[in-house]
Design a protein around this motif. Structure first.
Motif, PDB file in Angstrom:
ATOM      1  N   PHE A   1       0.831  -1.203   0.000  1.00 35.96           N
ATOM      2  CA  PHE A   1       0.000   0.000   0.000  1.00 35.96           C
ATOM      3  C   PHE A   1       0.869   1.259   0.000  1.00 35.96           C
ATOM      4  CE2 PHE A   1      -2.201   3.416   2.253  1.00 35.96           C
ATOM      5  CZ  PHE A   1      -3.319   3.545   1.432  1.00 35.96           C
ATOM      6  N   ALA A   2       1.911   1.309   0.806  1.00 39.29           N
ATOM      7  CA  ALA A   2       2.795   2.476   0.855  1.00 39.29           C
ATOM      8  C   ALA A   2       3.488   2.683  -0.487  1.00 39.29           C
ATOM      9  CB  ALA A   2       3.825   2.317   1.968  1.00 39.29           C
ATOM     10  N   GLY A   3       3.937   1.598  -1.124  1.00 39.23           N
ATOM     11  CA  GLY A   3       4.573   1.711  -2.435  1.00 39.23           C
ATOM     12  C   GLY A   3       3.603   2.213  -3.488  1.00 39.23           C
ATOM     13  N   ALA A   4       2.384   1.705  -3.473  1.00 39.00           N
ATOM     14  CA  ALA A   4       1.370   2.149  -4.436  1.00 39.00           C
ATOM     15  C   ALA A   4       1.026   3.621  -4.214  1.00 39.00           C
ATOM     16  CB  ALA A   4       0.126   1.279  -4.327  1.00 39.00           C
ATOM     17  N   ALA A   5       0.923   4.037  -2.971  1.00 39.83           N
ATOM     18  CA  ALA A   5       0.622   5.449  -2.680  1.00 39.83           C
ATOM     19  C   ALA A   5       1.749   6.341  -3.179  1.00 39.83           C
ATOM     20  CB  ALA A   5       0.410   5.637  -1.179  1.00 39.83           C
ATOM     21  N   TRP A   6       2.993   5.937  -2.960  1.00 38.41           N
ATOM     22  CA  TRP A   6       4.142   6.710  -3.430  1.00 38.41           C
ATOM     23  C   TRP A   6       4.113   6.870  -4.946  1.00 38.41           C
ATOM     24  CZ3 TRP A   6       8.462   8.924  -1.043  1.00 38.41           C
ATOM     25  CH2 TRP A   6       9.468   9.342  -1.925  1.00 38.41           C
ATOM     26  N   ILE A   7       3.884   5.776  -5.645  1.00 39.15           N
ATOM     27  CA  ILE A   7       3.835   5.822  -7.111  1.00 39.15           C
ATOM     28  C   ILE A   7       2.652   6.668  -7.584  1.00 39.15           C
ATOM     29  CG2 ILE A   7       3.434   4.410  -9.183  1.00 39.15           C
ATOM     30  CD1 ILE A   7       5.039   2.173  -7.730  1.00 39.15           C
TER      31      ILE A   7
END
Length: 184
Positions: free
Chosen positions: A24-30
């Motif tokens: 989730f954190a990676g998707a939010a960053w992208i």
């Protein structure tokens, strides 16, 4: 970095929940980086160029300057605070008319073209600051400086105003023992 390591450790401990948080954190960053909002780009440039630090420094200097004006107990302390503030904020010359006194700190170097900032105060009092044309000043800094001068000096001008001519006459007459006369 420490948070990522803790998340990885927790991911190994409870495989599914930690992995979900990391994904989730990676998707939010992208997703945020793909939005391409001008505000994000401006904020990152300000952060990387050190503008946030300079803004905080200016706010701190303005607060200290205003506090020194507020703490001044007499006109000499007030003038010393004005002179110090003018130097901190890059002004080369300052004149002040306050409570019937004229103060001046003039530049002793060669005369250069300059601009003037006049801050009017109650009862026809004022402070003038002078700066070279070729010097740079952010308008937000200028606005904060003007506000600090006004807030720091206006209460003082009301409390220590010069008496009017008639008030001076009455005071002199009473000191000389003359009866109190009023105009009819």
């Amino acid at each position: 970095m420490a948070a990522i390591l803790l998340l990885l450790r927790s991911a190994l401990h409870s495989k599914l929940s930690g992995l979900i948080v990391i994904l989730f954190a990676g998707a939010a960053w992208i997703g945020i980086s793909q939005l391409d909002f001008g505000e994000f780009a401006a904020a990152s440039r300000m952060f990387l160029d050190g503008k946030f630090r300079r803004i905080i420094d200016i706010e701190t200097q303005t607060a200290h300057f205003e506090a020194s004006l507020t703490k001044a107990t007499n006109m000499e302390d007030c003038w010393a605070a004005i002179r110090a503030g003018s130097q901190i904020f890059g002004f080369h010359e300052v004149r002040m008319s306050l409570c019937g006194c004229l103060f001046e700190d003039a530049c002793s170097g060669p005369a250069k073209p300059r601009w003037q900032l006049r801050i009017p105060l109650p009862d026809s009092q004022w402070v003038n600051f002078y700066r070279d044309f070729d010097s740079q000043m952010n308008p937000l800094v200028l606005s904060a400086f003007v506000g600090a001068v006004q807030r720091g000096l206006e209460p003082r001008t009301v409390l220590t105003r010069m008496p009017s001519g008639s008030e001076l006459y009455k005071a002199a007459a009473s000191a000389a023992g003359e009866p109190n006369r009023t105009a009819r």
